[in-house]
Design a protein around this motif. Structure first.
Motif, PDB file in Angstrom:
ATOM      1  N   LEU A 119      -2.455   7.007   3.029  1.00 32.80           N
ATOM      2  CA  LEU A 119      -1.226   7.077   3.821  1.00 32.80           C
ATOM      3  C   LEU A 119      -1.486   7.783   5.155  1.00 32.80           C
ATOM      4  O   LEU A 119      -0.931   7.387   6.194  1.00 32.80           O
ATOM      5  CB  LEU A 119      -0.136   7.809   3.040  1.00 32.80           C
ATOM      6  CG  LEU A 119       0.444   7.054   1.835  1.00 32.80           C
ATOM      7  CD1 LEU A 119       1.418   7.946   1.067  1.00 32.80           C
ATOM      8  CD2 LEU A 119       1.158   5.767   2.281  1.00 32.80           C
ATOM      9  N   ALA A 120      -2.313   8.814   5.133  1.00 32.65           N
ATOM     10  CA  ALA A 120      -2.658   9.517   6.370  1.00 32.65           C
ATOM     11  C   ALA A 120      -3.422   8.592   7.315  1.00 32.65           C
ATOM     12  O   ALA A 120      -3.191   8.598   8.534  1.00 32.65           O
ATOM     13  CB  ALA A 120      -3.490  10.761   6.054  1.00 32.65           C
ATOM     14  N   LYS A 121      -4.319   7.797   6.765  1.00 34.83           N
ATOM     15  CA  LYS A 121      -5.098   6.852   7.583  1.00 34.83           C
ATOM     16  C   LYS A 121      -4.177   5.836   8.248  1.00 34.83           C
ATOM     17  O   LYS A 121      -4.302   5.542   9.444  1.00 34.83           O
ATOM     18  CB  LYS A 121      -6.125   6.138   6.705  1.00 34.83           C
ATOM     19  CG  LYS A 121      -7.042   5.182   7.456  1.00 34.83           C
ATOM     20  CD  LYS A 121      -8.082   4.596   6.517  1.00 34.83           C
ATOM     21  CE  LYS A 121      -9.085   3.709   7.264  1.00 34.83           C
ATOM     22  NZ  LYS A 121      -8.466   2.520   7.859  1.00 34.83           N
ATOM     23  N   LEU A 122      -3.242   5.292   7.484  1.00 34.14           N
ATOM     24  CA  LEU A 122      -2.293   4.337   8.051  1.00 34.14           C
ATOM     25  C   LEU A 122      -1.458   4.992   9.146  1.00 34.14           C
ATOM     26  O   LEU A 122      -1.181   4.376  10.186  1.00 34.14           O
ATOM     27  CB  LEU A 122      -1.371   3.787   6.961  1.00 34.14           C
ATOM     28  CG  LEU A 122      -1.974   2.779   5.983  1.00 34.14           C
ATOM     29  CD1 LEU A 122      -0.922   2.357   4.956  1.00 34.14           C
ATOM     30  CD2 LEU A 122      -2.508   1.549   6.707  1.00 34.14           C
ATOM     31  N   ALA A 123      -1.051   6.238   8.913  1.00 37.85           N
ATOM     32  CA  ALA A 123      -0.233   6.945   9.892  1.00 37.85           C
ATOM     33  C   ALA A 123      -0.998   7.154  11.199  1.00 37.85           C
ATOM     34  O   ALA A 123      -0.438   6.991  12.289  1.00 37.85           O
ATOM     35  CB  ALA A 123       0.221   8.283   9.322  1.00 37.85           C
ATOM     36  N   VAL A 154       0.835  -1.201   0.000  1.00 39.69           N
ATOM     37  CA  VAL A 154       0.000   0.000   0.000  1.00 39.69           C
ATOM     38  C   VAL A 154       0.870   1.252   0.000  1.00 39.69           C
ATOM     39  O   VAL A 154       0.642   2.188  -0.772  1.00 39.69           O
ATOM     40  CB  VAL A 154      -0.947   0.006   1.220  1.00 39.69           C
ATOM     41  CG1 VAL A 154      -1.536   1.400   1.447  1.00 39.69           C
ATOM     42  CG2 VAL A 154      -2.066  -0.998   1.028  1.00 39.69           C
ATOM     43  N   VAL A 155       1.865   1.280   0.874  1.00 38.56           N
ATOM     44  CA  VAL A 155       2.747   2.446   0.961  1.00 38.56           C
ATOM     45  C   VAL A 155       3.475   2.659  -0.356  1.00 38.56           C
ATOM     46  O   VAL A 155       3.596   3.796  -0.848  1.00 38.56           O
ATOM     47  CB  VAL A 155       3.752   2.278   2.118  1.00 38.56           C
ATOM     48  CG1 VAL A 155       4.815   3.378   2.076  1.00 38.56           C
ATOM     49  CG2 VAL A 155       3.025   2.296   3.460  1.00 38.56           C
ATOM     50  N   HIS A 156       3.962   1.560  -0.960  1.00 39.74           N
ATOM     51  CA  HIS A 156       4.679   1.670  -2.237  1.00 39.74           C
ATOM     52  C   HIS A 156       3.765   2.210  -3.332  1.00 39.74           C
ATOM     53  O   HIS A 156       4.130   3.143  -4.063  1.00 39.74           O
ATOM     54  CB  HIS A 156       5.227   0.300  -2.640  1.00 39.74           C
ATOM     55  CG  HIS A 156       5.789   0.269  -4.027  1.00 39.74           C
ATOM     56  ND1 HIS A 156       7.001   0.841  -4.353  1.00 39.74           N
ATOM     57  CD2 HIS A 156       5.284  -0.255  -5.195  1.00 39.74           C
ATOM     58  CE1 HIS A 156       7.238   0.676  -5.643  1.00 39.74           C
ATOM     59  NE2 HIS A 156       6.210   0.016  -6.170  1.00 39.74           N
ATOM     60  N   LEU A 157       2.571   1.626  -3.454  1.00 40.34           N
ATOM     61  CA  LEU A 157       1.640   2.054  -4.499  1.00 40.34           C
ATOM     62  C   LEU A 157       1.197   3.503  -4.289  1.00 40.34           C
ATOM     63  O   LEU A 157       1.102   4.283  -5.240  1.00 40.34           O
ATOM     64  CB  LEU A 157       0.416   1.134  -4.524  1.00 40.34           C
ATOM     65  CG  LEU A 157       0.637  -0.295  -5.017  1.00 40.34           C
ATOM     66  CD1 LEU A 157      -0.623  -1.128  -4.792  1.00 40.34           C
ATOM     67  CD2 LEU A 157       1.022  -0.308  -6.489  1.00 40.34           C
ATOM     68  N   ALA A 158       0.919   3.848  -3.036  1.00 40.18           N
ATOM     69  CA  ALA A 158       0.458   5.206  -2.739  1.00 40.18           C
ATOM     70  C   ALA A 158       1.527   6.239  -3.078  1.00 40.18           C
ATOM     71  O   ALA A 158       1.236   7.273  -3.688  1.00 40.18           O
ATOM     72  CB  ALA A 158       0.062   5.312  -1.274  1.00 40.18           C
TER      73      ALA A 158
END
Length: 233
Positions: A103-107, A80-84
């Motif tokens: 990315l903000a949601k994951l953070a 996910v991080v790579h694709l984003a």
């Protein structure tokens, strides 16, 4: 003498004209052809980029659409991080903005609030459409409130939003103001949020009503009528 030039004279004139103008014509033709193929090549490149971005976005959505209560594996999170980040690097498009939201949601889930703030500010710095900007400001304000950065959160919520966002904007204003101890202003913000809420949304409406009620000023006790002696009679 014939009024028309002989074939030999016409040929000589043509040769002379070509000698003077031929290079210019060939140059213009070369430029036109090069321009055509250049535009075509650029269009092909843009189409390939769009197709690649669409494929990456679809993969990102599939990874995020997990079953309720199920969390992403470490491998999926890394993907996910790579694709984003790939989508963000590609362009300032809706794909890129959504990638930053993910990315903000994951953070936030990882309690990396500074990273979440950076992602949401990146969206705003890219000058997105109005709706996307309002969503980004809402999410940014929530994170800033969690960081106890109340003044900055209120700055993000300062402008009047579209009607569709009025409830959430005013509720967050109320949350920030209440946290600052500004209870009268918080109650006013909650009342505005309540007024903008459809009563059919019962849970939402009841929650906002509770927030308003919690900040209501208690009514002063009614003064006693008559004297003590009269009351005793």
């Amino acid at each position: 003498m014939s009024i028309h030039l002989s074939e030999e004279e016409q040929l000589e004139n043509l040769k002379r004209w070509w000698k003077e103008n031929g290079k210019l014509i060939i140059g213009a033709a070369v430029i036109a052809i090069a321009g055509y193929f250049g535009v075509t090549s650029w269009q092909d490149h843009q189409r390939q980029k769009a197709e690649q971005a669409s494929a990456s976005y679809e993969q990102l959505i599939k990874l995020f659409n997990t079953e309720p209560g199920k969390t992403l594996s470490e491998a999926d999170r890394a993907t996910v991080v790579h694709l984003a980040n790939e989508l963000k690097a590609g362009s300032s498009s809706m794909y890129a903005y959504t990638a930053a939201f993910f990315l903000a949601k994951l953070a936030v889930e990882d309690n990396k609030l500074d990273a979440a703030v950076s992602e949401l500010k990146w969206v705003l710095s890219a000058k997105p459409d109005t709706a996307t900007a309002e969503i980004a400001r809402l999410r940014l304000a929530r994170v800033l409130i969690a960081q106890q950065s109340y003044d900055e959160a209120l700055t993000q919520l300062a402008s009047e939003p579209a009607a569709a966002f009025a409830t959430e904007y005013n509720e967050l204003r109320g949350d920030a103001l209440k946290s600052q101890g500004n209870l009268d202003a918080a109650r006013t913000a909650y009342e505005k949020a309540l007024a903008a809420t459809d009563p059919q949304q019962q849970e939402r409406y009841m929650l906002l009503q509770m927030k308003v009620n919690d900040l209501k000023v208690p009514e002063a006790a009614a003064p006693a009528t008559g004297s003590a002696g009269e009351n005793a009679q």
